[in-house]
Design a protein around this motif. Structure first.
Motif, PDB file in Angstrom:
ATOM      1  N   ASP A  53      -5.277 -29.178  82.626  1.00  0.00           N
ATOM      2  CA  ASP A  53      -3.870 -29.517  82.749  1.00  0.00           C
ATOM      3  C   ASP A  53      -3.232 -29.068  81.443  1.00  0.00           C
ATOM      4  O   ASP A  53      -3.774 -29.327  80.362  1.00  0.00           O
ATOM      5  CB  ASP A  53      -3.714 -31.034  82.930  1.00  0.00           C
ATOM      6  CG  ASP A  53      -2.288 -31.442  83.241  1.00  0.00           C
ATOM      7  OD1 ASP A  53      -1.403 -31.114  82.414  1.00  0.00           O
ATOM      8  OD2 ASP A  53      -2.052 -32.099  84.253  1.00  0.00           O
ATOM      9  N   SER A  54      -2.097 -28.388  81.506  1.00  0.00           N
ATOM     10  CA  SER A  54      -1.547 -27.815  80.272  1.00  0.00           C
ATOM     11  C   SER A  54      -1.088 -28.887  79.284  1.00  0.00           C
ATOM     12  O   SER A  54      -0.861 -28.597  78.108  1.00  0.00           O
ATOM     13  CB  SER A  54      -0.395 -26.852  80.568  1.00  0.00           C
ATOM     14  OG  SER A  54       0.750 -27.534  81.028  1.00  0.00           O
ATOM     15  N   THR A  55      -0.968 -30.140  79.737  1.00  0.00           N
ATOM     16  CA  THR A  55      -0.703 -31.237  78.809  1.00  0.00           C
ATOM     17  C   THR A  55      -1.821 -31.338  77.775  1.00  0.00           C
ATOM     18  O   THR A  55      -1.597 -31.755  76.628  1.00  0.00           O
ATOM     19  CB  THR A  55      -0.574 -32.564  79.579  1.00  0.00           C
ATOM     20  OG1 THR A  55       0.528 -32.468  80.484  1.00  0.00           O
ATOM     21  CG2 THR A  55      -0.345 -33.736  78.640  1.00  0.00           C
ATOM     22  N   ASN A  56      -3.033 -30.946  78.156  1.00  0.00           N
ATOM     23  CA  ASN A  56      -4.190 -31.023  77.261  1.00  0.00           C
ATOM     24  C   ASN A  56      -4.430 -29.737  76.477  1.00  0.00           C
ATOM     25  O   ASN A  56      -5.435 -29.620  75.772  1.00  0.00           O
ATOM     26  CB  ASN A  56      -5.448 -31.363  78.070  1.00  0.00           C
ATOM     27  CG  ASN A  56      -5.385 -32.754  78.654  1.00  0.00           C
ATOM     28  OD1 ASN A  56      -4.961 -33.696  77.990  1.00  0.00           O
ATOM     29  ND2 ASN A  56      -5.797 -32.902  79.911  1.00  0.00           N
ATOM     30  N   MET A  57      -3.502 -28.778  76.580  1.00  0.00           N
ATOM     31  CA  MET A  57      -3.676 -27.514  75.863  1.00  0.00           C
ATOM     32  C   MET A  57      -3.471 -27.734  74.370  1.00  0.00           C
ATOM     33  O   MET A  57      -2.557 -28.436  73.946  1.00  0.00           O
ATOM     34  CB  MET A  57      -2.677 -26.477  76.388  1.00  0.00           C
ATOM     35  CG  MET A  57      -3.098 -25.045  76.160  1.00  0.00           C
ATOM     36  SD  MET A  57      -4.596 -24.580  77.064  1.00  0.00           S
ATOM     37  CE  MET A  57      -4.004 -24.485  78.752  1.00  0.00           C
ATOM     38  N   GLN A  58      -4.342 -27.119  73.569  1.00  0.00           N
ATOM     39  CA  GLN A  58      -4.305 -27.256  72.118  1.00  0.00           C
ATOM     40  C   GLN A  58      -4.238 -25.860  71.472  1.00  0.00           C
ATOM     41  O   GLN A  58      -4.535 -24.853  72.119  1.00  0.00           O
ATOM     42  CB  GLN A  58      -5.565 -27.986  71.629  1.00  0.00           C
ATOM     43  CG  GLN A  58      -5.707 -29.412  72.131  1.00  0.00           C
ATOM     44  CD  GLN A  58      -4.679 -30.355  71.546  1.00  0.00           C
ATOM     45  OE1 GLN A  58      -4.326 -30.256  70.368  1.00  0.00           O
ATOM     46  NE2 GLN A  58      -4.178 -31.278  72.358  1.00  0.00           N
TER      47      GLN A  58
END
Length: 335
Positions: A53-58
């Protein structure tokens, strides 16, 4: 025959129903079964780089994407990165700085509805991305969404549900796509240098959105834990100079060598620190100005600049120099 590499990173486009809601989970074969090129002269290879999920992209994941493109750069004519929409603008900006002098298109796309759902925008977005990735003499990072092509440093997600989720901020759209037709409104110049990759990043960046009542003491925490701060100020760049004045703290941060960047909460038209007293008071310190860049580009660019150097003046020079069309060349000049 055009050879394209589809780099999948997860997001809504690859999501399936999980026990606690939608979660990325499609395999490479499952993604490819929805792809219909309509052109036998296109060969698409799919690589699942991650399923997030791109919310978890770092920032570390931006590096993985850039390195994947660099690793396969000689072998393909273009690249497509499927990505969640929520942080896609940050990723497209970051890749624009890390992948320099691209002579081939790197196209990011995604969807508001999973590709396996009956009523989805994913198939059109993917097909449009493939169509644009086949363009000749086209180099750079782009976002293709809802038939519109946006330069990578100018894409901002404006809507949470509508298919036309992204807009180009402070810059013309590159093109619009309708079927096999591409209508250009602005075309980037072909880079003069050879392609190179620079993935050095420093994620120690704090984004502070001002509001009436912001406590100056927050800057003490920022000073102790970060190497750069982006202050999203009001309007044309003003910060409070009376009750709860932030000026002493900004002065302290700049004198300590922290990179202090002044931006605006307004999406369009940039800012002018010298128009009002509340702007001029903060401009007297050695702050960095963001011009008409959007927040996504500012965050990625400051991380990238701090990855190159810890010298505040060098960081300032990098930020205030246009890269990948992130900053209008004539921004700030007198009419």
């Amino acid at each position: 025959m055009k050879k394209l590499l589809l780099i999948a990173t997860g997001g809504t486009i690859a999501s399936i129903e999980g026990e606690e809601g939608l979660v990325p989970g499609l395999s490479a074969d499952e993604l490819l079964q929805y792809f219909q090129a309509g052109d036998q002269n296109i060969d698409v290879t799919c690589q699942i780089l991650m399923n997030r999920d791109s919310t978890n992209m770092q920032p570390e994941h931006w590096v993985s994407m850039a390195e994947t493109v660099a690793q396969h750069y000689p072998d393909y004519d273009g690249f497509i990165i499927t990505h969640g929409t929520d942080t896609l603008g940050y990723t497209s900006a970051a890749l624009s700085y890390m992948l320099q002098d691209l002579g081939k298109p790197v196209v990011l796309t995604g969807s508001q509805v999973p590709i396996s759902f009956k009523k989805t925008d994913a198939k059109k977005n993917l097909q449009d991305a493939v169509r644009f990735a086949c363009e000749e003499d086209m180099g750079g990072v782009f976002v293709v969404f809802d038939g519109r092509v946006i330069i990578g440093t100018r894409a901002v997600k404006m809507r949470t549900k509508s298919f036309d989720a992204f807009e180009s901020i402070n810059h013309p759209y590159v093109a619009k796509i309708s079927g096999d037709e591409i209508s250009y409104s602005w075309k980037p110049t072909t880079p003069a240098g050879e392609f190179k990759v620079n993935t050095k990043l420093c994620p120690d960046v704090f984004l502070l959105k001002l509001y009436p009542g912001t406590k100056p003491e927050i800057f003490d925490y920022i000073k102790a834990h970060y190497k750069g701060v982006i202050i999203e100020s009001f309007g044309n760049g003003g910060v409070p100079i009376e009750e709860r004045s932030l000026l002493p703290k900004v002065k302290n941060l700049t004198e300590s060598g922290l990179a202090v960047l002044i931006s605006t909460q307004c999406l369009e038209e940039g800012h002018d620190l010298f128009l009002y007293e509340v702007g001029r008071k903060v401009a007297q310190y050695d702050v960095i100005v963001s011009g008409d860049m959007n927040t996504e580009a500012i965050v990625a660019k400051l991380m990238w600049a701090l990855g190159q150097t810890s010298d505040p003046q060098a960081v300032k020079a990098i930020i205030e120099t246009p890269i990948a069309w992130d900053l209008s060349v004539d921004w700030g000049k007198e009419d």
